[in-house]
Scaffold this motif. Structure first.
Motif, PDB file in Angstrom:
ATOM      1  N   LEU A  88     -16.409  -3.170  -1.770  1.00  0.00           N
ATOM      2  CA  LEU A  88     -15.486  -3.548  -0.695  1.00  0.00           C
ATOM      3  C   LEU A  88     -14.060  -3.101  -1.037  1.00  0.00           C
ATOM      4  CD1 LEU A  88     -16.935  -7.127  -0.164  1.00  0.00           C
ATOM      5  CD2 LEU A  88     -17.090  -5.239   1.474  1.00  0.00           C
ATOM      6  N   TYR A  89     -13.950  -1.883  -1.572  1.00  0.00           N
ATOM      7  CA  TYR A  89     -12.642  -1.348  -1.978  1.00  0.00           C
ATOM      8  C   TYR A  89     -11.648  -1.376  -0.816  1.00  0.00           C
ATOM      9  CZ  TYR A  89      -9.062   1.983  -3.448  1.00  0.00           C
ATOM     10  OH  TYR A  89      -7.868   2.581  -3.753  1.00  0.00           O
ATOM     11  N   ASN A  90     -10.417  -1.740  -1.153  1.00  0.00           N
ATOM     12  CA  ASN A  90      -9.375  -1.830  -0.134  1.00  0.00           C
ATOM     13  C   ASN A  90      -8.018  -1.634  -0.805  1.00  0.00           C
ATOM     14  OD1 ASN A  90      -7.521  -3.147   1.881  1.00  0.00           O
ATOM     15  ND2 ASN A  90      -9.458  -3.425   2.939  1.00  0.00           N
ATOM     16  N   LYS A  91      -7.116  -0.925  -0.127  1.00  0.00           N
ATOM     17  CA  LYS A  91      -5.792  -0.655  -0.692  1.00  0.00           C
ATOM     18  C   LYS A  91      -4.709  -1.036   0.307  1.00  0.00           C
ATOM     19  CE  LYS A  91      -4.305   3.623  -1.033  1.00  0.00           C
ATOM     20  NZ  LYS A  91      -4.165   5.015  -1.516  1.00  0.00           N
ATOM     21  N   ALA A  92      -3.682  -1.722  -0.175  1.00  0.00           N
ATOM     22  CA  ALA A  92      -2.505  -2.049   0.627  1.00  0.00           C
ATOM     23  C   ALA A  92      -1.318  -1.248   0.091  1.00  0.00           C
ATOM     24  CB  ALA A  92      -2.200  -3.539   0.565  1.00  0.00           C
ATOM     25  N   SER A  93      -0.453  -0.772   1.003  1.00  0.00           N
ATOM     26  CA  SER A  93       0.698   0.029   0.581  1.00  0.00           C
ATOM     27  C   SER A  93       1.917  -0.297   1.430  1.00  0.00           C
ATOM     28  CB  SER A  93       0.372   1.525   0.677  1.00  0.00           C
ATOM     29  OG  SER A  93      -0.033   1.878   1.984  1.00  0.00           O
ATOM     30  N   VAL A  94       3.090  -0.233   0.807  1.00  0.00           N
ATOM     31  CA  VAL A  94       4.347  -0.466   1.516  1.00  0.00           C
ATOM     32  C   VAL A  94       5.230   0.780   1.442  1.00  0.00           C
ATOM     33  CG1 VAL A  94       4.441  -2.987   1.336  1.00  0.00           C
ATOM     34  CG2 VAL A  94       5.356  -1.593  -0.526  1.00  0.00           C
ATOM     35  N   ASP A  95       5.837   1.080   2.589  1.00  0.00           N
ATOM     36  CA  ASP A  95       6.796   2.179   2.716  1.00  0.00           C
ATOM     37  C   ASP A  95       8.133   1.519   3.077  1.00  0.00           C
ATOM     38  OD1 ASP A  95       8.353   4.346   3.362  1.00  0.00           O
ATOM     39  OD2 ASP A  95       7.087   5.043   5.009  1.00  0.00           O
ATOM     40  N   THR A  96       9.137   1.683   2.212  1.00  0.00           N
ATOM     41  CA  THR A  96      10.404   0.965   2.411  1.00  0.00           C
ATOM     42  C   THR A  96      11.529   1.840   2.946  1.00  0.00           C
ATOM     43  OG1 THR A  96      11.042   1.356   0.096  1.00  0.00           O
ATOM     44  CG2 THR A  96       9.847  -0.683   0.589  1.00  0.00           C
ATOM     45  N   ASN A  97      11.266   3.142   3.161  1.00  0.00           N
ATOM     46  CA  ASN A  97      12.337   4.012   3.662  1.00  0.00           C
ATOM     47  C   ASN A  97      11.886   4.923   4.798  1.00  0.00           C
ATOM     48  OD1 ASN A  97      10.740   5.754   2.250  1.00  0.00           O
ATOM     49  ND2 ASN A  97      12.292   6.373   0.754  1.00  0.00           N
ATOM     50  N   ASP A  98      10.738   4.591   5.411  1.00  0.00           N
ATOM     51  CA  ASP A  98      10.251   5.317   6.587  1.00  0.00           C
ATOM     52  C   ASP A  98      10.040   6.806   6.351  1.00  0.00           C
ATOM     53  OD1 ASP A  98       9.950   3.187   8.411  1.00  0.00           O
ATOM     54  OD2 ASP A  98      12.090   3.181   8.849  1.00  0.00           O
ATOM     55  N   ASP A  99       9.682   7.183   5.127  1.00  0.00           N
ATOM     56  CA  ASP A  99       9.407   8.603   4.875  1.00  0.00           C
ATOM     57  C   ASP A  99       7.913   8.916   4.913  1.00  0.00           C
ATOM     58  OD1 ASP A  99       8.534   7.414   2.544  1.00  0.00           O
ATOM     59  OD2 ASP A  99       9.593   8.780   1.194  1.00  0.00           O
ATOM     60  N   GLY A 100       7.092   7.889   5.232  1.00  0.00           N
ATOM     61  CA  GLY A 100       5.648   8.096   5.308  1.00  0.00           C
ATOM     62  C   GLY A 100       4.946   8.064   3.963  1.00  0.00           C
ATOM     63  N   GLN A 101       5.704   7.829   2.895  1.00  0.00           N
ATOM     64  CA  GLN A 101       5.129   7.745   1.549  1.00  0.00           C
ATOM     65  C   GLN A 101       5.294   6.325   1.024  1.00  0.00           C
ATOM     66  OE1 GLN A 101       3.591  10.492   0.194  1.00  0.00           O
ATOM     67  NE2 GLN A 101       4.098  11.491   2.137  1.00  0.00           N
TER      68      GLN A 101
END
Length: 205
Positions: free
Chosen positions: A148-161
């Motif tokens: 049940l692999y799952n990844k959460a990610s945050v982008d703090t400068n709106d560059d898509g990375q």
């Protein structure tokens, strides 16, 4: 500082100081609930924290990468972030949980994601019919395509990375039973002793 008479000593000076946000994300599998019929409800928790000294904003994405024998039936989320109560999640992801979400200095936003899934290892199903458990390829490092692999990610400068990301992985059981006649022994007088063999297997993780 300014020195107006070239004596090496400032005649006037001033200071300035500002703070920056520091936004991080962490993710865990909270629970796996058996719903019957090889269906399960999986609950994940995502924590977005701002440990910096100023408010900031972030985009939050959630990317499921389950074993290919696990189908997503439905998904939804709730949130403690202001103005973001949650809602249904469509399709198989990636899902956007927050967009330009403001977070104050020292604050934590909690996201709870619930995904209902079905595990099907039967011949002719959509996957490869072989369950790949978490960390199968690399112990201590789960990968997409496992459990049940799952990844959460945050982008703090709106560059898509993503500036920060975290993974979580849990496993499902797959319990099957098979019964066969092992032996039939003639005891005489039309009496027989029949021996059965029952095999219970867990081919899940």
């Amino acid at each position: 500082s300014v020195d107006t008479n070239d004596d090496g000593q400032p005649e006037d000076e001033d200071e300035a100081c500002g703070d920056l946000p520091n936004i991080t994300v962490s993710k865990t599998v909270v629970s796996v609930t058996d719903l019957g019929g090889n269906m399960y409800e999986v609950s994940y928790q995502v924590l977005v924290k701002n440990t910096g000294g100023a408010s900031g904003d972030y985009d939050l994405k959630d990317s499921p990468g389950f074993d290919d024998d696990i189908a997503i039936n439905s998904a939804s989320y709730t949130s403690t972030a202001a103005g973001n109560p949650g809602g249904a999640l469509v399709g198989s992801g990636p899902w956007t949980l927050a967009n330009n979400q403001v977070i104050a200095a020292g604050a934590t936003h909690t996201y709870t994601i619930k995904v209902k899934v079905t595990l099907d290892l039967s011949a002719g199903s959509s996957g490869d019919n072989v369950y790949s458990k978490c960390e199968k390829a690399t112990p201590g490092d789960p990968k997409a395509g496992e459990g049940l692999y799952n990844k959460a990610s945050v982008d703090t400068n709106d560059d898509g990375q993503s500036e920060d990301e975290d993974e979580a992985c849990g496993d499902l059981p797959n319990i099957t039973v098979d019964k066969s006649i092992a032996t039939i022994t003639d005891l005489g007088g039309n009496m027989y002793e029949v021996s059965y063999q029952v095999l219970v297997k867990n081919t899940g993780g």
